[in-house]
Design an enzyme around this catalytic site. Structure first.
Site, short mmCIF file in Angstrom:
data_model
loop_
_atom_site.label_atom_id
_atom_site.label_comp_id
_atom_site.label_asym_id
_atom_site.label_seq_id
_atom_site.Cartn_x
_atom_site.Cartn_y
_atom_site.Cartn_z
N LYS A 121 -23.35 76.32 147.92
CA LYS A 121 -21.82 76.56 148.16
C LYS A 121 -21.24 76.89 146.69
O LYS A 121 -21.26 75.89 146.11
CB LYS A 121 -21.14 75.72 148.99
CG LYS A 121 -19.61 76.03 149.04
CD LYS A 121 -18.84 74.80 149.61
CE LYS A 121 -17.51 74.56 149.44
NZ LYS A 121 -16.88 73.48 149.66
N ASP A 127 -13.51 67.04 153.40
CA ASP A 127 -13.37 65.87 152.52
C ASP A 127 -12.55 65.68 151.40
O ASP A 127 -12.24 65.06 150.63
CB ASP A 127 -14.97 66.21 151.70
CG ASP A 127 -14.91 67.54 150.91
OD1 ASP A 127 -15.04 68.47 151.78
OD2 ASP A 127 -14.82 67.48 149.88
N GLY A 185 -11.97 75.23 154.09
CA GLY A 185 -11.39 74.06 154.51
C GLY A 185 -9.83 74.19 154.61
O GLY A 185 -9.07 74.14 155.57
N TYR A 226 -20.31 74.77 141.11
CA TYR A 226 -19.42 75.57 140.50
C TYR A 226 -19.22 75.52 138.91
O TYR A 226 -19.69 74.71 138.35
CB TYR A 226 -17.71 75.26 141.11
CG TYR A 226 -17.70 74.85 142.55
CD1 TYR A 226 -17.51 76.01 143.38
CD2 TYR A 226 -17.88 73.68 143.16
CE1 TYR A 226 -17.55 75.74 144.70
CE2 TYR A 226 -17.75 73.45 144.38
CZ TYR A 226 -17.48 74.28 145.17
OH TYR A 226 -17.44 74.24 146.56
N PRO A 227 -18.76 76.80 138.38
CA PRO A 227 -18.72 76.65 137.00
C PRO A 227 -17.34 76.36 136.85
O PRO A 227 -16.22 77.09 136.71
CB PRO A 227 -19.02 78.11 136.60
CG PRO A 227 -18.65 78.79 137.98
CD PRO A 227 -19.05 77.92 139.03
N SER A 256 -10.05 63.79 147.57
CA SER A 256 -9.77 64.46 146.22
C SER A 256 -8.24 64.77 146.32
O SER A 256 -7.62 64.35 145.38
CB SER A 256 -10.33 65.77 146.27
OG SER A 256 -10.44 66.46 147.22
N GLY A 293 -14.01 78.80 150.36
CA GLY A 293 -12.54 79.01 150.41
C GLY A 293 -12.38 80.46 150.94
O GLY A 293 -13.04 81.13 151.70
#
Length: 277
Positions: free
Chosen positions: A183, A32, A234, A152-153, A36, A208
């Site tokens: 994730k 994806d 990815g 995610y933080p 981004s 990752g």
């Protein structure tokens, strides 16, 4: 006397497709990044890349709804399709902001096995992103479609994005709002992902790989030894000179039979860097 017959619904069927070897272990390849960051491959090479990823043994690929129809259906005979519903670009004033650009019904029409939503906890737009996750979770319940939360933080209020206590909070936000899989980033040191996994009632995947160029298969083994259910890799795959071989190595690591009574001792300082997506 006849044995009781177990009944499974649509969500259970789709969840089973997400683990190619039916062992509840997962290797997802997100593609994806084209929204981004920019294209992961040119138009012709993208199909070849998909073929190599599938041949390597990936459990699922993750793409946006406009990319999904261009995938040759033959690639998806043994590889699941996850449609990503969130978007944001590196050109935005706030790179941590994410908005919904699709819905669960879109994904169902495309033949998806699951959907994913991105949330950055601690960002300026955290409230809107949490609302989006909750709404998509409700839609997933209606359509019996599994939901992967990429959570995610990240943002100005986050002091240590690798803190196990913070990651435990983050993954449980996803669970409480309806995610079936999560994730997230890796804890540092990596063996402390065991604390995150212990806090979470659904499978946890680590995003990752190590930024320091360390062996990705070794990283995967350490993640699994900490109790994680798999990885989502990815960039390290689609920038690899041999993506098929890399995916095959990762798939063999993720799906290797594991003797839980004979795991190696934690490798406390082996991978202490933040994971890259």
């Amino acid at each position: 006397m006849t044995a009781a017959r177990t009944r499974f619904g649509g969500k259970e069927l789709r969840m089973s497709r997400l683990s190619r070897r039916a062992d509840e272990r997962y290797l997802f390849i997100p593609l994806d990044h084209s929204v981004s960051d920019g294209p992961v491959a040119d138009a012709v090479e993208f199909d070849r890349l998909l073929g190599r990823i599938v041949a390597g043994g990936a459990d699922a690929v993750i793409v946006h709804k406009g990319r999904a129809p261009s995938i040759d259906p033959r690639h998806l005979r043994s590889c699941a399709l996850i449609v990503h519903l969130s978007a944001g670009t590196v050109h935005a004033a706030d790179e941590n902001a994410k908005v919904l650009v699709g819905g669960v019904e879109d994904a169902v029409r495309l033949g998806a096995d699951a959907v994913s939503v991105h949330v950055n906890v601690g960002s300026e737009t955290e409230a809107a992103q949490l609302a989006d996750l909750g709404r998509i979770a409700t839609e997933c319940q209606h359509w019996n479609l599994p939901l992967l939360a990429m959570i995610y933080p990240r943002g100005p209020r986050i002091a240590d994005a690798c803190d196990p206590a913070l990651l435990s909070h983050v993954v449980n936000i996803a669970v409480d709002l309806g995610a079936d899989l999560v994730k997230t980033s890796a804890a540092a040191p990596l063996h402390r992902m065991a604390e995150v996994v212990a806090s979470c009632p659904v499978p946890v995947l680590v995003a990752g790989g190590p930024e320091n160029g360390a062996d990705l298969s070794g990283y995967a083994r350490a993640v699994l030894d900490a109790g994680c259910a798999g990885l989502a890799v990815g960039r390290r795959v689609f920038t690899s000179a041999d993506p098929e071989r890399l995916v095959r190595d990762l798939a063999e690591t993720v799906h290797a039979p594991r003797d839980l009574t004979d795991l190696p001792s934690p490798v406390a300082g082996l991978y202490d860097t933040v994971a890259t997506l």
